[in-house]
Write a protein that holds these residues in place. Structure first.
Motif, PDB file in Angstrom:
ATOM      1  N   SER A   1      23.624  26.363  -2.286  1.00  0.00           N
ATOM      2  CA  SER A   1      23.772  25.645  -3.539  1.00  0.00           C
ATOM      3  C   SER A   1      24.806  26.275  -4.457  1.00  0.00           C
ATOM      4  O   SER A   1      25.324  25.614  -5.354  1.00  0.00           O
ATOM      5  N   SER A   2      25.111  27.555  -4.246  1.00  0.00           N
ATOM      6  CA  SER A   2      26.064  28.224  -5.123  1.00  0.00           C
ATOM      7  C   SER A   2      27.502  28.063  -4.654  1.00  0.00           C
ATOM      8  O   SER A   2      28.436  28.423  -5.371  1.00  0.00           O
ATOM      9  N   LYS A   3      27.714  27.529  -3.465  1.00  0.00           N
ATOM     10  CA  LYS A   3      29.063  27.463  -2.919  1.00  0.00           C
ATOM     11  C   LYS A   3      29.868  26.340  -3.563  1.00  0.00           C
ATOM     12  O   LYS A   3      29.347  25.287  -3.910  1.00  0.00           O
ATOM     13  N   VAL A   4      31.183  26.597  -3.688  1.00  0.00           N
ATOM     14  CA  VAL A   4      32.079  25.667  -4.369  1.00  0.00           C
ATOM     15  C   VAL A   4      33.258  25.333  -3.459  1.00  0.00           C
ATOM     16  O   VAL A   4      33.878  26.224  -2.877  1.00  0.00           O
ATOM     17  N   ALA A   5      33.567  24.039  -3.359  1.00  0.00           N
ATOM     18  CA  ALA A   5      34.720  23.583  -2.590  1.00  0.00           C
ATOM     19  C   ALA A   5      35.689  22.846  -3.505  1.00  0.00           C
ATOM     20  O   ALA A   5      35.284  22.123  -4.414  1.00  0.00           O
ATOM     21  N   LEU A   6      36.957  23.030  -3.253  1.00  0.00           N
ATOM     22  CA  LEU A   6      38.016  22.280  -3.908  1.00  0.00           C
ATOM     23  C   LEU A   6      38.539  21.285  -2.882  1.00  0.00           C
ATOM     24  O   LEU A   6      38.907  21.670  -1.772  1.00  0.00           O
TER      25      LEU A   6
ATOM     26  N   PRO B   1      42.997  28.008 -12.228  1.00  0.00           N
ATOM     27  CA  PRO B   1      42.187  28.838 -13.138  1.00  0.00           C
ATOM     28  C   PRO B   1      41.096  28.036 -13.843  1.00  0.00           C
ATOM     29  O   PRO B   1      40.009  28.565 -14.109  1.00  0.00           O
ATOM     30  N   ALA B   2      41.374  26.764 -14.129  1.00  0.00           N
ATOM     31  CA  ALA B   2      40.367  25.924 -14.780  1.00  0.00           C
ATOM     32  C   ALA B   2      39.166  25.710 -13.858  1.00  0.00           C
ATOM     33  O   ALA B   2      38.013  25.666 -14.321  1.00  0.00           O
ATOM     34  N   ILE B   3      39.423  25.607 -12.569  1.00  0.00           N
ATOM     35  CA  ILE B   3      38.333  25.464 -11.599  1.00  0.00           C
ATOM     36  C   ILE B   3      37.505  26.741 -11.548  1.00  0.00           C
ATOM     37  O   ILE B   3      36.265  26.700 -11.545  1.00  0.00           O
ATOM     38  N   SER B   4      38.168  27.874 -11.517  1.00  0.00           N
ATOM     39  CA  SER B   4      37.449  29.156 -11.514  1.00  0.00           C
ATOM     40  C   SER B   4      36.612  29.319 -12.768  1.00  0.00           C
ATOM     41  O   SER B   4      35.477  29.823 -12.720  1.00  0.00           O
ATOM     42  N   LEU B   5      37.162  28.884 -13.900  1.00  0.00           N
ATOM     43  CA  LEU B   5      36.436  28.980 -15.162  1.00  0.00           C
ATOM     44  C   LEU B   5      35.209  28.073 -15.155  1.00  0.00           C
ATOM     45  O   LEU B   5      34.137  28.443 -15.633  1.00  0.00           O
ATOM     46  N   GLU B   6      35.358  26.886 -14.574  1.00  0.00           N
ATOM     47  CA  GLU B   6      34.264  25.909 -14.540  1.00  0.00           C
ATOM     48  C   GLU B   6      33.149  26.349 -13.605  1.00  0.00           C
ATOM     49  O   GLU B   6      31.968  26.252 -13.942  1.00  0.00           O
TER      50      GLU B   6
ATOM     51  N   ALA C   1      44.948  29.578  -4.617  1.00  0.00           N
ATOM     52  CA  ALA C   1      43.520  29.789  -4.366  1.00  0.00           C
ATOM     53  C   ALA C   1      43.219  31.118  -3.679  1.00  0.00           C
ATOM     54  O   ALA C   1      42.051  31.535  -3.636  1.00  0.00           O
ATOM     55  N   ILE C   2      44.221  31.790  -3.155  1.00  0.00           N
ATOM     56  CA  ILE C   2      43.981  33.005  -2.377  1.00  0.00           C
ATOM     57  C   ILE C   2      43.172  34.063  -3.127  1.00  0.00           C
ATOM     58  O   ILE C   2      42.215  34.621  -2.566  1.00  0.00           O
ATOM     59  N   PRO C   3      43.487  34.382  -4.377  1.00  0.00           N
ATOM     60  CA  PRO C   3      42.692  35.417  -5.057  1.00  0.00           C
ATOM     61  C   PRO C   3      41.203  35.089  -5.100  1.00  0.00           C
ATOM     62  O   PRO C   3      40.361  35.972  -4.855  1.00  0.00           O
ATOM     63  N   ALA C   4      40.864  33.831  -5.387  1.00  0.00           N
ATOM     64  CA  ALA C   4      39.452  33.440  -5.436  1.00  0.00           C
ATOM     65  C   ALA C   4      38.823  33.460  -4.054  1.00  0.00           C
ATOM     66  O   ALA C   4      37.660  33.861  -3.886  1.00  0.00           O
ATOM     67  N   LEU C   5      39.575  33.041  -3.037  1.00  0.00           N
ATOM     68  CA  LEU C   5      39.040  33.014  -1.676  1.00  0.00           C
ATOM     69  C   LEU C   5      38.856  34.429  -1.124  1.00  0.00           C
ATOM     70  O   LEU C   5      37.975  34.666  -0.295  1.00  0.00           O
ATOM     71  N   LYS C   6      39.656  35.372  -1.581  1.00  0.00           N
ATOM     72  CA  LYS C   6      39.464  36.765  -1.167  1.00  0.00           C
ATOM     73  C   LYS C   6      38.086  37.266  -1.607  1.00  0.00           C
ATOM     74  O   LYS C   6      37.413  37.994  -0.866  1.00  0.00           O
ATOM     75  N   GLU C   7      37.686  36.882  -2.798  1.00  0.00           N
ATOM     76  CA  GLU C   7      36.417  37.360  -3.338  1.00  0.00           C
ATOM     77  C   GLU C   7      35.222  36.824  -2.562  1.00  0.00           C
ATOM     78  O   GLU C   7      34.193  37.496  -2.455  1.00  0.00           O
ATOM     79  N   THR C   8      35.345  35.621  -2.008  1.00  0.00           N
ATOM     80  CA  THR C   8      34.221  34.993  -1.300  1.00  0.00           C
ATOM     81  C   THR C   8      34.388  35.017   0.217  1.00  0.00           C
ATOM     82  O   THR C   8      33.507  34.563   0.932  1.00  0.00           O
TER      83      THR C   8
ATOM     84  N   GLY D   1      43.517  36.556   7.565  1.00  0.00           N
ATOM     85  CA  GLY D   1      42.318  36.963   8.285  1.00  0.00           C
ATOM     86  C   GLY D   1      41.817  38.339   7.880  1.00  0.00           C
ATOM     87  O   GLY D   1      40.612  38.598   7.873  1.00  0.00           O
ATOM     88  N   GLU D   2      42.720  39.226   7.504  1.00  0.00           N
ATOM     89  CA  GLU D   2      42.311  40.579   7.118  1.00  0.00           C
ATOM     90  C   GLU D   2      41.458  40.577   5.852  1.00  0.00           C
ATOM     91  O   GLU D   2      40.751  41.532   5.571  1.00  0.00           O
ATOM     92  N   TYR D   3      41.512  39.485   5.095  1.00  0.00           N
ATOM     93  CA  TYR D   3      40.679  39.356   3.898  1.00  0.00           C
ATOM     94  C   TYR D   3      39.401  38.562   4.174  1.00  0.00           C
ATOM     95  O   TYR D   3      38.629  38.287   3.264  1.00  0.00           O
ATOM     96  N   GLY D   4      39.215  38.188   5.434  1.00  0.00           N
ATOM     97  CA  GLY D   4      38.043  37.394   5.784  1.00  0.00           C
ATOM     98  C   GLY D   4      38.217  35.921   5.506  1.00  0.00           C
ATOM     99  O   GLY D   4      37.264  35.146   5.615  1.00  0.00           O
ATOM    100  N   ILE D   5      39.444  35.513   5.143  1.00  0.00           N
ATOM    101  CA  ILE D   5      39.717  34.099   4.873  1.00  0.00           C
ATOM    102  C   ILE D   5      40.077  33.402   6.181  1.00  0.00           C
ATOM    103  O   ILE D   5      40.957  33.847   6.914  1.00  0.00           O
ATOM    104  N   ARG D   6      39.378  32.319   6.467  1.00  0.00           N
ATOM    105  CA  ARG D   6      39.659  31.518   7.651  1.00  0.00           C
ATOM    106  C   ARG D   6      40.535  30.326   7.278  1.00  0.00           C
ATOM    107  O   ARG D   6      40.404  29.762   6.188  1.00  0.00           O
ATOM    108  N   ALA D   7      41.421  29.920   8.189  1.00  0.00           N
ATOM    109  CA  ALA D   7      42.280  28.759   7.970  1.00  0.00           C
ATOM    110  C   ALA D   7      42.318  27.911   9.228  1.00  0.00           C
ATOM    111  O   ALA D   7      42.628  28.409  10.315  1.00  0.00           O
ATOM    112  N   ASN D   8      41.973  26.655   9.089  1.00  0.00           N
ATOM    113  CA  ASN D   8      41.982  25.721  10.210  1.00  0.00           C
ATOM    114  C   ASN D   8      42.592  24.395   9.785  1.00  0.00           C
ATOM    115  O   ASN D   8      42.732  24.120   8.584  1.00  0.00           O
ATOM    116  N   CYS D   9      42.944  23.591  10.766  1.00  0.00           N
ATOM    117  CA  CYS D   9      43.635  22.338  10.498  1.00  0.00           C
ATOM    118  C   CYS D   9      42.960  21.194  11.256  1.00  0.00           C
ATOM    119  O   CYS D   9      42.634  21.335  12.443  1.00  0.00           O
TER     120      CYS D   9
END
Length: 250
Positions: free
Chosen positions: A2-7, A68-73, A118-125, A166-174
Motif C-alpha cells: 500500500s505504500s508503494k508509488v508508481a509514476l 519533485p512535485a511527485i516526491s513532495l506529494e 527519477a533516478i535519485p528517488a528510485l535509488k532510495e527504493t 543495476g548497481e543501485y538495485g534499480i531494474r529496467a525492462n521494456c
C-alpha cells in the motif's frame, strides 16, 4: 504494497490508464502524468490513490518541475512506467524533419528525461523502470520510419539503464506491445488491415490494453525482482513468426 508509488506517463488513456487502474487495484498509489489536461482530469476523477500531474514529457523544464512535485506529494517513488508516446506514420520520403523530431521528442527524449529525473528517488527504493516500446521497434514495418526508429532506440536505452543502474538495485525492462485494440486503432484500422493483422498473429487477434498492463504490473512487482534488461514482446506471437505464417494457414 500500500505504500508503494508508481509514476505512469501517458496515463489519460489507453495502456497508461489501464496500467494506472490495475496498479491502484493492487494497492499502489499512482502519479498519473499526461499533457492532455481535460482527458487527464476526466480519467483520474474518482480513482482513489491517484493524483494527476499535467506534464509534457518532451519538455525538460516541465519534467524537472513535475518530478519533485511527485516526491513532495507521495514521499517516495518505487516505479516509473514510461508509456507516453505519439504515432505518426508515413513513407520515408514524405517524413519531414519536423515530424521526425516531434516523434523523437516524446517517444525517446521523454523516456530519457523522465527516467533521468527519477533516478535519485528510485535509488532510495531500489525501484523499477518499465519503458513501453513497440513491436515496431523490433521489426521494420511499412510507414514507420520515425515511430519504429524511436521505439528501437527506447529498447537500447532500456538496456543501457539496466547495465548502468543495476548497481543501485534499480531494474529496467521494456515492453513491446503488438497490435492492441484501442479506440484509436479501431478508428483508423480498416477491416482489411484488421484481417491482415489477425492472419499474421499466431493468437489470431489483437491484444487488449489490460493484457499489456498485466505485463507491466508484473515487471514493477517483487515477483520480477531478478528480471532486468529484458525486452518483452506482448504481441500474441507476432514478432516470433516473421513471415510466411498466413500462407501456411491456407
Amino acid at each position: 504494497m500500500s505504500s508503494k508509488v508508481a509514476l505512469v506517463t501517458g496515463a489519460a488513456r489507453g495502456i497508461g490508464l489501464a496500467t494506472s487502474k490495475l496498479l491502484l487495484e493492487r494497492g499502489w498509489r499512482v502519479a498519473m502524468l499526461d499533457r492532455d489536461s481535460d482527458e487527464l482530469m476526466s480519467a483520474s476523477a474518482g480513482l482513489e490513490g491517484a493524483t494527476p500531474f499535467l506534464c509534457d514529457v518532451s519538455i525538460q523544464a516541465q519534467v524537472e518541475e513535475t518530478l519533485p512535485a511527485i516526491s513532495l506529494e507521495f514521499g517516495r517513488l518505487d516505479a516509473v512506467v514510461n508509456n507516453a508516446g505519439v504515432a505518426e506514420f508515413g513513407p520515408i520520403e514524405a517524413t519531414d524533419f519536423s515530424t521526425w523530431r516531434r516523434v523523437m521528442e516524446t517517444n525517446l527524449d521523454g523516456v530519457f528525461l523522465v527516467s533521468q529525473a527519477a533516478i535519485p528517488a528510485l535509488k532510495e527504493t531500489r525501484g523499477a523502470l518499465v519503458n513501453i516500446a513497440s513491436i515496431s521497434g523490433l521489426r521494420a514495418s511499412t510507414l514507420r520510419v520515425a515511430y519504429g526508429t524511436s521505439k528501437a532506440a527506447v529498447i537500447q536505452l532500456t538496456k543501457q539503464q539496466a547495465a548502468e543502474l543495476g548497481e543501485y538495485g534499480i531494474r529496467a525492462n521494456c515492453v513491446c506491445p503488438g497490435p492492441v485494440r484501442t479506440k484509436l486503432a479501431m478508428a483508423v484500422h480498416s477491416q482489411e488491415i484488421i484481417d491482415a493483422y489477425h492472419d499474421a498473429i499466431p493468437l489470431n487477434r489483437y491484444g487488449s490494453e489490460m493484457e499489456i498492463a498485466e505485463v507491466i504490473a508484473f515487471l514493477v512487482s517483487e515477483q520480477a525482482s531478478y528480471v532486468t534488461g529484458q525486452i518483452i514482446a506482448s504481441d500474441g506471437g507476432f514478432e516470433s513468426t516473421g513471415v510466411g505464417l498466413p500462407a501456411l494457414r491456407k
